[in-house]
Design a protein around this motif. Structure first.
Motif, short mmCIF file in Angstrom:
data_model
loop_
_atom_site.label_atom_id
_atom_site.label_comp_id
_atom_site.label_asym_id
_atom_site.label_seq_id
_atom_site.Cartn_x
_atom_site.Cartn_y
_atom_site.Cartn_z
N THR A 1 3.08 -10.37 -25.25
CA THR A 1 2.16 -10.87 -24.24
C THR A 1 1.53 -9.75 -23.41
OG1 THR A 1 4.11 -11.32 -22.84
CG2 THR A 1 3.16 -13.18 -24.06
N GLY A 2 1.32 -8.59 -24.02
CA GLY A 2 0.59 -7.53 -23.35
C GLY A 2 1.44 -6.74 -22.37
N MET A 3 0.76 -5.99 -21.54
CA MET A 3 1.45 -5.14 -20.57
C MET A 3 1.96 -5.96 -19.39
SD MET A 3 1.35 -1.99 -21.66
CE MET A 3 1.49 -0.92 -20.23
N PRO A 4 3.14 -5.64 -18.88
CA PRO A 4 3.61 -6.28 -17.65
C PRO A 4 2.80 -5.75 -16.47
CG PRO A 4 5.10 -4.52 -18.24
CD PRO A 4 4.09 -4.63 -19.37
N ALA A 5 2.83 -6.46 -15.37
CA ALA A 5 2.00 -6.06 -14.22
C ALA A 5 2.67 -6.44 -12.91
CB ALA A 5 0.64 -6.75 -14.31
N GLY A 6 2.21 -5.78 -11.86
CA GLY A 6 2.41 -6.23 -10.51
C GLY A 6 1.12 -6.88 -10.05
N ILE A 7 1.17 -7.57 -8.93
CA ILE A 7 -0.02 -8.28 -8.43
C ILE A 7 -0.25 -7.92 -6.97
CG2 ILE A 7 -0.98 -10.54 -7.84
CD1 ILE A 7 0.63 -11.68 -10.21
N LEU A 8 -1.49 -7.53 -6.68
CA LEU A 8 -1.96 -7.41 -5.31
C LEU A 8 -2.85 -8.61 -5.04
CD1 LEU A 8 -2.86 -3.63 -5.23
CD2 LEU A 8 -1.21 -4.72 -3.68
N PHE A 9 -2.46 -9.43 -4.09
CA PHE A 9 -3.24 -10.62 -3.73
C PHE A 9 -3.71 -10.49 -2.30
CE2 PHE A 9 -3.39 -14.91 -1.80
CZ PHE A 9 -4.46 -15.40 -2.53
N THR A 10 -5.02 -10.59 -2.12
CA THR A 10 -5.61 -10.45 -0.79
C THR A 10 -6.40 -11.71 -0.43
OG1 THR A 10 -5.78 -8.05 -1.06
CG2 THR A 10 -7.10 -9.06 0.69
N ALA A 11 -6.11 -12.27 0.73
CA ALA A 11 -6.84 -13.44 1.22
C ALA A 11 -6.68 -13.50 2.73
CB ALA A 11 -6.32 -14.73 0.58
N GLU A 12 -7.69 -14.01 3.39
CA GLU A 12 -7.65 -14.21 4.84
C GLU A 12 -7.22 -12.94 5.59
OE1 GLU A 12 -5.17 -17.68 5.28
OE2 GLU A 12 -6.68 -19.00 4.41
N GLY A 13 -7.66 -11.79 5.07
CA GLY A 13 -7.39 -10.52 5.73
C GLY A 13 -6.00 -9.97 5.54
N LYS A 14 -5.19 -10.56 4.66
CA LYS A 14 -3.83 -10.10 4.42
C LYS A 14 -3.66 -9.74 2.94
CE LYS A 14 -2.63 -11.10 8.66
NZ LYS A 14 -2.31 -10.05 9.65
N ILE B 1 -0.75 -9.10 -0.11
CA ILE B 1 0.62 -9.29 -0.58
C ILE B 1 0.77 -8.56 -1.91
CG2 ILE B 1 2.31 -11.00 -1.35
CD1 ILE B 1 0.63 -12.99 0.46
N TYR B 2 1.84 -7.79 -2.04
CA TYR B 2 2.15 -7.09 -3.27
C TYR B 2 3.40 -7.69 -3.89
CZ TYR B 2 3.64 -3.18 -6.32
OH TYR B 2 4.04 -2.40 -7.37
N HIS B 3 3.23 -8.29 -5.06
CA HIS B 3 4.37 -8.80 -5.84
C HIS B 3 4.53 -7.83 -7.01
CE1 HIS B 3 6.87 -11.27 -8.39
NE2 HIS B 3 6.88 -12.27 -7.52
N ALA B 4 5.59 -7.06 -6.99
CA ALA B 4 5.74 -5.99 -7.98
C ALA B 4 6.10 -6.48 -9.37
CB ALA B 4 6.80 -4.99 -7.49
N GLY B 5 6.42 -7.77 -9.51
CA GLY B 5 6.86 -8.27 -10.81
C GLY B 5 8.19 -7.65 -11.18
N ASP B 6 8.45 -7.51 -12.46
CA ASP B 6 9.64 -6.80 -12.93
C ASP B 6 9.22 -5.36 -13.21
OD1 ASP B 6 11.09 -9.10 -12.77
OD2 ASP B 6 11.57 -9.22 -14.90
N THR B 7 9.87 -4.41 -12.56
CA THR B 7 9.46 -3.03 -12.76
C THR B 7 10.58 -2.06 -12.44
OG1 THR B 7 7.74 -1.39 -12.26
CG2 THR B 7 8.54 -2.71 -10.41
N ALA B 8 10.48 -0.90 -13.03
CA ALA B 8 11.26 0.25 -12.62
C ALA B 8 10.54 0.95 -11.47
CB ALA B 8 11.42 1.23 -13.80
N LEU B 9 11.21 1.87 -10.83
CA LEU B 9 10.58 2.72 -9.84
C LEU B 9 9.60 3.66 -10.55
CD1 LEU B 9 10.55 3.94 -6.91
CD2 LEU B 9 12.39 5.45 -7.69
N PHE B 10 8.41 3.83 -9.98
CA PHE B 10 7.47 4.81 -10.55
C PHE B 10 6.66 5.46 -9.42
CE2 PHE B 10 5.48 0.64 -10.70
CZ PHE B 10 4.18 0.84 -10.25
N GLY B 11 6.29 6.70 -9.63
CA GLY B 11 5.68 7.49 -8.58
C GLY B 11 4.35 6.98 -8.09
N ASP B 12 3.59 6.29 -8.97
CA ASP B 12 2.27 5.81 -8.57
C ASP B 12 2.34 4.65 -7.59
OD1 ASP B 12 1.06 7.74 -10.01
OD2 ASP B 12 0.32 6.45 -11.62
N MET B 13 3.54 4.18 -7.27
CA MET B 13 3.66 3.23 -6.16
C MET B 13 3.09 3.83 -4.88
SD MET B 13 7.36 1.43 -6.69
CE MET B 13 7.59 0.08 -7.86
N LYS B 14 3.17 5.15 -4.76
CA LYS B 14 2.62 5.81 -3.58
C LYS B 14 1.11 5.62 -3.50
CE LYS B 14 2.68 10.21 -1.10
NZ LYS B 14 3.21 11.60 -1.08
#
Length: 226
Positions: free
Chosen positions: A122-135, A137-150
């Motif tokens: 089913t393709g690459m796994p992902a995290g989700i950035l959801f923006t609405a009403e000026g806010k 939310i970051y749902h990281a999904g299932d992931t290891a730690l990685f430097g580009d989180m910065k």
């Protein structure tokens, strides 16, 4: 905007006009308070194809004509099951009437196992950035730690981050605590723990590891507004 947590990786977001469910794994989830028949999502967001994240998407989407937004291969597979889908890919963002969805990278795997024990890629796994009403939310999904989180934290002012702490399949508490420092969210909520024996963790330990950042440990059904 109201945000609630419902066990494992399920997050519900209620905006003024829409209800969004992320990774609605309900049946078979001993930690959730949700009942499939009672949920009426307008939108379902999926981080990846594993069954404990796709969960009850097919039943929910068919019953409510929900739009399912997912990584492209997963979206295509679900469209073949008769669902209304929109496929995206890592780094891509799109403005919808209910908010903006952007898929980030996640270091994991992604496949769906059918009742016939067939494994569907089913393709690459992902995290989700959801923006609405000026806010945002970051749902990281299932992931290891990685430097580009910065970079994610630098480019986006994140109000709430949902991070897995279960270890074994994802980050454990120690790596997740490092992730908080990279992402720099206003509030962090641990997810993806204690559902199954391999991911049993004490969220209080994670909270102790996170210094200088606010952590909120939520039980299924807990909610707050931002």
């Amino acid at each position: 905007m109201q945000i609630s947590y419902h066990g494992h990786s399920i997050v519900k977001i209620k905006t003024e006009n829409h209800m969004i469910l992320i990774d609605p794994f309900i049946k078979g989830n001993k930690l959730t308070d949700l009942i499939v028949e009672n949920e009426k999502p307008d939108i379902i967001l999926l981080t990846h194809g594993h069954n404990d994240h796709v969960g009850d998407t097919m039943e929910l989407a068919r019953a409510n004509d929900s739009l399912v937004i997912a990584p492209n291969e997963l979206a295509v597979y679900l469209s073949w099951q008769g669902l209304r889908t929109h496929g995206m890919n890592l780094g891509g963002a799109k403005n919808f009437e209910f908010g903006t969805v952007k898929f980030t990278q996640a270091f994991h795997s992604s496949s769906y196992t059918t009742d016939q024990n067939e494994i569907i890629y089913t393709g690459m796994p992902a995290g989700i950035l959801f923006t609405a009403e000026g806010k945002t939310i970051y749902h990281a999904g299932d992931t290891a730690l990685f430097g580009d989180m910065k970079i994610i934290g630098k480019n986006h002012s994140i109000d709430v981050a949902f991070l897995p702490i279960g270890d074994n399949f994802t980050m454990g508490p120690e790596d997740a605590a490092q992730a908080v420092k990279l992402i720099n969210p206003k509030l962090t909520i641990p997810i993806h723990f204690n559902t199954f024996p391999p991911i049993e963790q004490d969220p209080e330990y994670f909270k102790e590891l996170v210094t200088d950042y606010e952590v909120k440990i939520m039980e299924a059904g807990d909610s707050f507004e931002i």
